[in-house]
Scaffold this active site. Structure first.
Site, PDB file in Angstrom:
ATOM      1  CG  MET A  94       9.593  -1.080  -7.357  1.00 46.61           C
ATOM      2  SD  MET A  94      10.757  -2.444  -7.206  1.00 46.61           S
ATOM      3  CE  MET A  94      10.233  -3.447  -8.575  1.00 46.61           C
ATOM      4  CB  CYS A  95       6.794   0.667  -0.976  1.00 48.67           C
ATOM      5  SG  CYS A  95       5.795   1.859  -1.852  1.00 48.67           S
ATOM      6  CG  HIS A  96      12.647   1.607   0.723  1.00 50.89           C
ATOM      7  ND1 HIS A  96      12.421   2.450  -0.336  1.00 50.89           N
ATOM      8  CD2 HIS A  96      13.892   1.098   0.554  1.00 50.89           C
ATOM      9  CE1 HIS A  96      13.497   2.464  -1.116  1.00 50.89           C
ATOM     10  NE2 HIS A  96      14.401   1.650  -0.590  1.00 50.89           N
ATOM     11  CD  GLU A 151       4.943   4.199   3.123  1.00 49.25           C
ATOM     12  OE1 GLU A 151       5.740   3.257   3.012  1.00 49.25           O
ATOM     13  OE2 GLU A 151       5.073   5.273   2.490  1.00 49.25           O
ATOM     14  CG  ASP A 156     -16.544  -4.148   2.817  1.00 46.56           C
ATOM     15  OD1 ASP A 156     -17.080  -4.946   2.011  1.00 46.56           O
ATOM     16  OD2 ASP A 156     -16.264  -4.453   3.991  1.00 46.56           O
TER      17      ASP A 156
END
Length: 163
Positions: free
Chosen positions: A79-81, A117, A131
């Site tokens: 649902m992020c723009h 973000e 990692d």
């Protein structure tokens, strides 16, 4: 300002998920900062500082990964723009001989904020550290990820711990 709302905005009148319509929202400068902590063995952090991890410069790669992640947040969170970002900055602070604080600050001038973000950037940066170092330290812990500060927009200024 508490940041709490009376109703959830990601659901339509039928109760189905939707992307929030920001068409009529004012374009303003937006900024968000998020933080995470990664805890590791002292030897792992020493080798990060020395630059002796076989995969390369851990923090430089983690910084690049975080910036890339911020730019692709809308591909990961449904649902992020999609936002044009005007700045992404990832910083690392050695807290002690086993702990690094990671901080991501993201900026835009738009109709909606960049909290997701910043949170995505800091998490991917931390995962990249994991990692790159997992061959020598699988017990690393990524903890305490949270929004530190948010500026701009209708909901105003938010500082973690002040709500």
């Amino acid at each position: 300002m508490s940041g709490k709302q009376d109703s959830l905005t990601h659901f339509n009148s039928q109760g189905n998920a939707k992307m929030v319509d920001v068409t009529d929202k004012e374009i303003t400068k937006r900024q968000a900062t998020a933080q995470a902590t990664i805890i590791m063995q002292a030897e792992t952090l020493t080798r990060i500082k020395e630059g002796s991890i076989k995969k390369g410069d851990v923090l430089a790669v983690a910084q690049t990964a975080g910036i890339m992640a911020a730019k692709r947040t809308s591909e990961l969170i449904p649902m992020c723009h999609l936002l044009p970002l005007s700045g992404v900055d990832i910083n690392f602070e050695y807290v002690n001989d086993t702990t690094i604080y990671l901080t991501a600050t993201v900026k835009t001038t738009n109709q909606t904020g960049v909290e997701m973000e910043a949170l995505t950037a800091v998490q991917i940066s931390a995962l990249t550290v994991y990692d790159m170092c997992k061959a020598m330290d699988r017990s690393m812990q990524i903890t305490d990820c949270h929004l530190v500060e948010k500026k701009g927009g209708k909901s105003g200024h938010f500082i973690y711990g002040n709500d």
